[in-house]
Every structure is written in C-alpha cells, then in structure tokens.
Design an enzyme around this catalytic site. Structure first.
Site, PDB file in Angstrom:
ATOM      1  N   CYS A 246       0.863  -1.183   0.000  1.00 28.52           N
ATOM      2  CA  CYS A 246       0.000   0.000   0.000  1.00 28.52           C
ATOM      3  C   CYS A 246       0.900   1.235   0.000  1.00 28.52           C
ATOM      4  O   CYS A 246       1.692   1.417  -0.910  1.00 28.52           O
ATOM      5  CB  CYS A 246      -0.971  -0.031   1.175  1.00 28.52           C
ATOM      6  SG  CYS A 246      -0.194  -0.143   2.808  1.00 28.52           S
ATOM      7  N   ARG A 251      -2.327  -0.932   5.422  1.00 25.36           N
ATOM      8  CA  ARG A 251      -3.486  -1.448   4.695  1.00 25.36           C
ATOM      9  C   ARG A 251      -3.165  -2.798   4.071  1.00 25.36           C
ATOM     10  O   ARG A 251      -4.021  -3.691   4.025  1.00 25.36           O
ATOM     11  CB  ARG A 251      -3.913  -0.444   3.620  1.00 25.36           C
ATOM     12  CG  ARG A 251      -4.563   0.809   4.174  1.00 25.36           C
ATOM     13  CD  ARG A 251      -4.878   1.824   3.089  1.00 25.36           C
ATOM     14  NE  ARG A 251      -3.675   2.488   2.601  1.00 25.36           N
ATOM     15  CZ  ARG A 251      -3.662   3.370   1.602  1.00 25.36           C
ATOM     16  NH1 ARG A 251      -4.790   3.670   0.960  1.00 25.36           N
ATOM     17  NH2 ARG A 251      -2.531   3.943   1.231  1.00 25.36           N
TER      18      ARG A 251
END
Length: 290
Positions: A246, A251
């Site tokens: 990410c 994430r």
C-alpha cells in the site's frame, strides 16, 4: 469466536466473546489506532494502547521494533506464557492488523484480532472507559523464531517486477490502495498529506484490490466465500505467491491477514516498504493509469 468458513477462525474473536472475557486474566487487550489519541478519549475496559508511530517502529531508521522491542511491549502489557493478546483499532482494524503482522513477524503466536474492531464495538453500544491500565511488567520471553517469510523487501520486489507483469505468472502483486492512488492521481489517502513518495503510480503488473473491500459496513471481515470471490476475480488465488503493498504497509497488512489467516493462502507477504519506498526509488519501473 467467529467462523464464516475461515481457514484459521482462531485468529479472530467477535465482540460478544471479548465482552465475556474482559475479566479473564489470561486475555490482554491492545488498541492500535491510526489516530494515536483515540485511546485516551476512550477504549475497551482493560485495554492498553500501543502508539504505532513511536512504539512499533525503531527510533532510528525506517524499520520495525526488533524482538527486544516487541518483547518489551508485551512485558509492559503484563503478557505471560499463558496469555492471549487481542488487538483492535479504528478504521476496520487497519493498524491493528499491522500490529498483528508485526507480532507474527517477530515470533509471537497467541494473538487475535477483534472482528470489526473499535467500529463494531461502538456500533453495538458497548462500554468504553478512560481508565488507563498499568499492568505489572512480566518476565515474558519470546521463544518462537522470527518469520521473515511474511515480509517482502525492496530487492525482492524489484527482482520480481518483470515476473508480476507477465500473463500467467505464478506470482501476483496486489496494490491495496484506493483506485485514485493506484492510477497515480493521489500519492496517499485523500485525508493525509500528499508528500510521502516522489512519484505517483503503481508497480507494473500489480492488480488493484482496495483493502477496504474485504470488510463489511460494520468493520468486520466478509465471509470466506465473499473473500474468495473478491480476490479470485482478480486472479489472486491460493496457488500463486502473493505480495501485498500500500503506502506504508498498514493497509496491506489487513489484506495479508485476509489472505493468509482467513483464506489460508500459503505464500503471502507484506511489502511494508510499499509506495513510500518504491515511489522514491531511482529508475524503478512505474505505471500510471488503470
């Protein structure tokens, strides 16, 4: 506990289970939030707070807390040999999943995520407190080996960049950022400053499966069947090596959890250097657009 057809349902607990075990001395609850002030404004009773910016990372250089640093955090939380750590946080557990991945990387096994995290706990109107717990430091020692196979580093990603772009390759790179970041219209999530990397775009050959698509509206994970459909529809299958990335790795840690813990994919890595590293490399191949 929660189920939903997951390969490793023991990696999750639901809010009802945690509510029943708040007074269980073998359970240690830890909050890890993007908003490092959220814990002080109210948290699950008995929980301690870990600051991801200062406690999960080394003080010098861009790397994580080493085994000694992680062991110190666990001792300060009163973790003993028979303890289970339950992690939770806001925004669908993205930084809690980050901490889960780090604990596994450093060799700590008895850790679980609270399915739905802080969001689901609050939606159900469950108790929050401002009382800060001060557990007696334990003498806990990390006994298990580290697991570097859970982590992808820059040189590996660069070496495999051409492989990712080939049709039918046995490896796949999953960019879990928003479509706007993937296309190169943003360098960071819209609510954050846009200065972390030098150039926008994505790694050639990467497929875009935004991390948030793995979660329901209440922050809990979607069922195994729904997750298989989500990732399988982008040719991200268990038969392939998967590297997720990410912006800074939080994430993608959430996606790593969904693929490895919930779907049981055997070869999943988190490229935690992610776009802040890759997007600043000189002469690294970059793709713009969809």
């Amino acid at each position: 506990m929660t189920g939903n057809g997951y390969a490793h349902p023991e990696s999750l607990v639901d809010t009802e289970w945690l509510a029943r075990h708040l007074d269980d001395g073998t359970v240690r609850v830890v909050e890890v939030d993007e908003d490092t002030g959220a814990y002080e404004r109210g948290h699950i009773p008995g929980a301690v707070g870990w600051n991801w910016t200062t406690e999960l990372h080394s003080r010098v250089g861009r790397d994580y807390a080493d085994r000694e640093g992680v062991q110190h955090l666990l001792r300060a939380a009163g973790v003993e040999d028979d303890s289970t750590v339950v992690l939770y946080g806001g925004n669908n557990n993205w930084f809690a999943a980050y901490a889960f991945w780090l604990l596994r990387l450093r060799g700590f096994g008895p850790v679980k995520l609270l399915d739905g995290g802080r969001k689901k706990w609050e939606l159900e109107g469950r108790e929050l407190t401002r009382e800060v717990m001060d557990y007696q430091h334990s003498g806990y020692r990390l006994a298990g080996p580290e697991h570097p196979e859970l982590r992808a580093l820059r040189d590996e990603v660069l070496a495999k960049a051409e492989v990712f772009a080939k049709p039918g390759a046995d490896a796949v790179l999953v960019d879990v950022r928003s479509p706007a970041e993937f296309r190169g219209e943003l360098i960071a999530p819209a609510h954050l400053p846009q200065e972390q990397a030098q150039v926008p775009g994505h790694i050639p050959g990467a497929v875009n499966v935004p991390w948030s698509q793995a979660a329901n509206d209440d922050g809990s994970f979607r069922s195994a069947a729904e997750l298989r459909e989500l990732y399988g529809g982008r040719a991200v299958g268990a038969e392939r090596e998967v590297i997720a990335y990410c912006r800074i790795g939080e994430r993608s840690a959430h996606t790593w959890f969904a693929l490895s813990e919930l779907l049981g994919y055997p070869h999943v890595k988190n490229y935690d250097g992610s776009w802040t590293e890759y997007g600043s490399l000189v002469r690294a191949p970059v793709t713009l657009g969809a």
